[in-house]
Each structure stands twice: as C-alpha cells, then as structure tokens.
Design an enzyme around this catalytic site. Structure first.
Site, PDB file in Angstrom:
ATOM      1  N   GLY A  13       0.756  -1.240  -0.036  1.00 25.43           N
ATOM      2  CA  GLY A  13       0.073  -0.196   0.103  1.00 25.43           C
ATOM      3  C   GLY A  13       1.060   1.136   0.088  1.00 25.43           C
ATOM      4  N   GLU A 170     -16.923  10.967  -0.403  1.00 25.36           N
ATOM      5  CA  GLU A 170     -16.331  10.667  -1.786  1.00 25.36           C
ATOM      6  C   GLU A 170     -17.095   9.771  -2.826  1.00 25.36           C
ATOM      7  OE1 GLU A 170     -11.814  10.461  -1.477  1.00 25.36           O
ATOM      8  OE2 GLU A 170     -12.016  12.638  -2.209  1.00 25.36           O
ATOM      9  N   GLN A 314      -1.483  10.349   3.082  1.00 24.36           N
ATOM     10  CA  GLN A 314      -0.594  11.379   3.457  1.00 24.36           C
ATOM     11  C   GLN A 314       0.222  11.101   4.736  1.00 24.36           C
ATOM     12  OE1 GLN A 314      -0.575  16.226   4.607  1.00 24.36           O
ATOM     13  NE2 GLN A 314      -2.513  15.055   4.117  1.00 24.36           N
TER      14      GLN A 314
END
Lengths: 396, 396
Positions: A13, A170, A314
């Site tokens: 990932g 989203e 992030q």
C-alpha cells in the site's frame, strides 16, 4: 562473509510501496536484502477507489503493477498472502511458504470496523480493494437490470452508504454522478433512484471545517443525496438497514465506509493493539520490537492534542520516509529520526468538478478544490512512478 | 360521412413494424385509421440481441425508437401492453384502456417454450428483449465479480446455454468472444471459464447443412465451447442443470434458447392454437376471422413438405408485405394475395469474423459469410429506416 540483513515489507500500500522505493534508492548494493510481499501483483491507489466503485472510472486507473514500480534487481517481490507474523523466530508465514526477516515493515491494510453492528459484516459491501470495487460497480448495475425485470421492486434502486467520513462522502459524490448515466442506459426514471448517506456522528466529515462541510452537503443534496446525520445504523439485514430511530430503509445495496481497524494478524501475533492497531514509538516501531516498523492503517500516531491521527495516504507516505531512513540508519549504526506528522492539508472530492479542502490554512472549494484534488493525485503518481506513470494513469 | 375502418397492429416486431410502414405508404389519406400498439417505445432487432446479451455490442444498437420509423401524422402509436384480445366485440384491452378495431394484425412476440422441463421457467434466462439481454449481460459480469470474492466457487465461471439452434449458436459465439475480455477486466484465469452448449436434438442447428454445422461446431470448439449434443436437459435448478444422462453441471447462469411458442393471449382469446400459435389461412388470417391477420412468432405457415417454417425475421417481413397488401385490398374491395414463403437463405453468426450460411443454394462460411451477415443486417435497417438508420445503427 557475514550474512547481510534481510528486510521484509508486508503490504504494497502507500506505506509499503514508498518504503520499498526509498530503500531501493538509499541502500547500497549488498547492504541488505529487501523483499516486498503483497497479495496482488499490483499496488492500488486507495484514495481513488471511490471512482471505480461507482463506475465513474476504470479499476485499471486505480492500480499499478508492482514490477513497474520497483527495480527487481534490487528488491525481491513475492506475490503471496501473509497469514502469520512470528516474532519469536522472526518469520512470516505465507499462504505458500515462509520468509525470515531481520527487520520487518508492517504496511498491511486495515479491515472494516463494524463497531459490532449486527449484519454489517455479512450484508454490507466495503470499498477496500480492486476486487471489492469491481464487485460494487457490478452489483449496482445488476440492481438496475433486475429492476427492469421486476418494476414493482423500486427498493432495488435505493442505495445506502453507511458513514459520511472521507470515503463515504467521496463515494456518494461519484455515485450521484453515475446515476443519471445508469438511468439512461437502463431506461429508468431517475426520480425512482434514492441515495442515502447515514452517519452516526453529529456531523458529516467529523473534524472538518463546518463551513466546508455545509458546502459539501449542499452540493451533494443538489445531486440527489439524502443525508441522515446523527443517525446510527442499528442493524443491517438482507433487506436493508434498521436505524436507531426504528426507521427501516429497504435496499439491496448497503456500502459501509464507517471505519477501519488494524489487520487481524497483529493481535494474533501477540502485539498490544487498540482496534487492531499498534501505538508505535517515536521511531515508528512496535513497542518492545526494535526491528519491527508499523505504518499506515495498522499504526497509531498521536497528535500533540493526544488523539490518534486518522490513517490517511498522506501520513502513511510520511511514515514511509522516516521508516526507510531509520532502517538504513539501523543497518549502518547511525542515528534514527523521530516521526512527526506534518499535515499538508486535505481535499475531498464531491464528484465531477466539485470538491472541498484545506490547503495549509486556506479553505478551498468548488472547481479550485477539484483541480487541487487532481494535482494531489498526479503528485502521488509522480512520487511512486515518475513522469511515465503520470502520463499513463493521470487523468485531467 | 361513414366511419373509416380502424386497423390495430399489436406488436412492433418485424411483422408489426413492416406492416405499419407499408400501410403508411399504401393507404391514402382517410382510407383507414392505423394504430400501432407496443409495450416499449422502441422496436428491437431480435436477430441482433445475442450481441448485447453477451456484451459484445451495446443494447442501443439493437433498437430503434418507433417514432423515428413511423410518420405520426399517418399512424397513431400507443405505448402500452395488450392484455386481452376480445374478438366478440372487436376490442383490445390494454393495461391502460381499450382500443376498438375493424381489422387486427397480431404481430405479438412469442414466449419461451420450455417443453415442461422443470425449473427452466424459474431459473433460466431468455434472450428475448432489450431488458432481458441487459440483464443477461449484467448477470454474467456479476458472476466474474462474485468469483473474485469467492475464488473457490469456480462454478460461477460456468455458463450453460440450452439449445443449439440459431439463437443458441449465435449467442455462444459472442459469449466465447467476450470471455477473454472479461477475464482481462476481472483478472480471471481464462482456463477456469467453461461454456456448455446443450442440445436435445441429434445435431446442432437442426435442419441446416451438415457440412456447415460441422464447420460451425469446430469454430466454436476452438473458441472454448463444449457441446453436449443429443443430450436433453432433465431439470434446471438454482445450482445448474441435470442432464437426462444423470450428469449434473453446476452453474449460476443458464440461458435457455431451446424454443419459442406463441403468445399466451391467443389461447386465452379462444383461437385454436398449436404451441400457442395459429395456423393461418392462405391469406395469413386466423381461420374463421376474416379481419384478423397473424404474423411472425404467433403464426404457423406450412412448407410444401407439410412442416411449419421456423419463425424467423425473414418470414415475418415477407408476411408483413402480404398482410399489408391484403388489408389495403380488403378495404378497397380488390383481390387478396396468397402468402408463399420464398426462402432467400440464412446466415448464422459465430462471433467475430466467422459465420456460416446458405445464400440461394450456395454454402458460404468464414469471413465471406460474416460479411454477408452484416449486409443482411444493414439491408434490414435500410428497409425500415432508409439510409439515415443505416448510418446511425449500422456497424462495420
């Protein structure tokens, strides 16, 4: 000749792949053996999965072949599923075979957190992998095809999204964009389609700026989304959901985005966990294990206010920078670096041409935020694959 | 002024739409009121449905809006479903309302003939409308998505087509072409996918030239189709099919193409029927009803050898020419024409670039036959919609 240290990275990932890429660059020849283990032969871009799930983009645009990213002369790649971490003899048991490590990087993905709500595990779908989003897309299309055979079953056209955090918001943005296309393709009256977004917390996007949350909800309401905020789901059934208020919403499609917990292997390996996650030390290591680094969904890093940072792409990528530095330092006997998260802002997409976000301390919304979202996506492609990957997978 | 006769055409399939177009051209202003009744606001090209069913073409390429074909100044179009034919008072009961007729044209589509095989009605899918083929396409894709979630269930990747007549053969040809695409899209090993074509008759494509049948079967076998010829299906279950031999084939997808019978409304209306079809007189009328014409799937026309011609687009269109001529003649009191089928040949597609056929008395196969198939398709578009429709829906 003494044996060189073996580094095993579990999971490709955000944390795992960036760690692998940094080690590939920073380690000299013969300083260490690095092996990356991943269930699939591709890395997927989790922050992009809401699009193929809704069917507004192809799944292939949300993944990259791992062998296109790493240099197989420098890093070994093993396509297999890890099933057990054995710290006592420093071994990883794979579905086929075992691997020994001196240093371990746990970059395994999380698992859906259902908070014990009955039926969610059995009947709800999750946005968590290429396979799962392809399934969601097909499942949604299938409901439209089914409805045309049984036009009295309008419940087939009701779609429930549990959780109005980042993923939930989203996804409903994309789904609301897809519905008119599906209605056209299947000759369905758009007024029959219903999208519910249900959130137990007192607000959508908890922790986000209230003005932007209001903007986002208005954009999505105008696209046809019905919000049920401060409303818990009591139960999920094959027929839909039952809310804490007693209300029942019938639907054949419940998508749960309400939470993530750490990987079950960590608890099984004897680590101390909170919701399956390990609270790492200042250097990103599991307490008591100087040779085990934990990143991303499986790690907990506390903010200065004493609350865990939410696990995002992030923070995983910043963790990977420090993790790779510390691994190199450990091998070379030089000084380790402490991890400190530097939030650079966040942008949430609301579908075509709409988004909200915080960049630095500036609030952005609408078209500007939507462009910023795309820049962030492209920047990530650039980080992991350079210009060629930007050109191949980047979309504008 | 005496009332002008009312002609009602039930069904906008090949027979109905061509009859409507011919009447529109041949009747003078105020000679008759013509009303076309159809369940959908589009005409679909049944001979093309095997492609959108397999997903090798879009459903929209297999249909045309009726109002683009007819001149609404000359012909009324009613979008409704006929539920009853009442010959005693010359009325058609629709789902909403009723219509009176002086002359009736029955161009209703047929229904799947399951020959009493248990479970086929409940569990098998049929290639018979735009809605049904969209469903089949979505159902097939869904099985691939499901398989990726449950990789032990390889039965999800088994597809059974019952019947190796025209529709069955054309469909397996398309499906075999689609499988490699689906395998690529869903990361599935193509060797796990199985396509069975099962036929009770002693040969595939009964009645067709044996040399061409052999060619067709070889083409399809090379594409991965397994044939079980001279093998009856004893039962269809939610888990697959049981053959007369006792063998069980597990599958979540059974598509039945084994036969067509007439529309149930004809029997209910008191007509004498064989498998739901009316054996029409020489002028295409229901015996004893000089004002009722029957075309296509609902009609039986005997060959000189005393066997019913199979119901095809070709015979329906030829019937429509005679039917419209006879209606105009009846209204004008001139002579009726006897119907005589003039077979012009047949071409069966076997997927991309492959087909077999008889044109006149010539056997054709391979690329030549495939091009001929496309010419036949384009010719039909030209007949019903002229050059503009050929340009819009024709594909080369």
């Amino acid at each position: 000749m003494s044996r060189i240290p073996r580094i095993v990275i579990l999971g490709a990932g955000y944390g795992g792949i960036v760690t692998a890429l940094r080690l590939q660059k920073q380690l000299n020849y013969n300083e260490a053996d690095v092996t990356l283990v991943n269930k699939h032969d591709y890395h997927y871009i989790t922050t992009h999965l809401h699009m193929p799930a809704a069917g507004t983009d192809k799944p292939d645009n949300a993944r990259v072949n791992i062998t296109k990213l790493i240099d197989e002369f420098k890093i070994d790649f093993v396509k297999s599923t890890a099933v057990q971490i054995r710290t006592e003899d420093k071994k990883i048991v794979l579905e086929e075979g075992t691997l020994s490590y001196d240093y371990l990087v746990v970059g395994l993905g999380g698992e859906p957190e259902t908070f014990g709500i009955p039926g969610l595990k059995e009947y709800a779908l999750n946005i968590r992998s290429i396979n799962s989003v392809r399934y969601i897309r097909e499942h949604i299309e299938y409901q439209f095809a089914k409805y045309k055979r049984e036009p009295s079953c309008t419940d087939l056209l009701t779609f429930i999204v549990g959780g109005a955090g980042f993923t939930g918001i989203e996804f409903v943005g994309e789904l609301a964009d897809r519905i008119p296309e599906l209605c056209k393709e299947f000759d369905v009256d758009p007024s029959l389609v219903k999208i519910y977004n249900i959130e137990a917390a007192p607000t959508a996007l908890p922790g986000f700026d209230p003005e932007l949350v209001e903007y986002a909800m208005n954009v999505l309401k105008n696209k046809g989304v019905t919000f049920k905020i401060a409303t818990a789901i009591k139960e999920c059934t094959p027929e839909g959901v039952v809310l804490a208020t007693g209300e029942e919403i019938k639907s054949a499609t419940v998508i749960w985005t309400g939470g993530i917990r750490g990987n079950h292997m960590l608890e099984e390996a004897g680590f101390e966990t909170m919701r399956g996650r390990i609270k790492v030390d200042d250097y990103l290591r599991a307490p008591g294990h100087d040779n085990i680094y934990v990143l991303g969904d499986c790690s907990i890093v506390m903010s200065p206010e004493g609350r865990p940072y939410p696990p995002t792409a992030q923070i995983s990528m910043q963790q990977a920078e420090v993790c790779s530095h510390n691994l190199v330092s450990q091998i070379r006997g030089s000084e380790l670096k402490k991890f400190e998260f530097k939030p650079k802002g966040t942008v949430a997409s609301l579908g075509r041409g709409e988004a909200i976000g915080i960049v630095g301390s500036r609030k952005i919304k609408g078209g500007v935020a939507s462009v910023m979202k795309k820049i962030i996506d492209l920047r990530y492609l650039y980080i992991i694959g350079g210009i060629p990957l930007v050109l191949k997978k980047g979309r504008f």
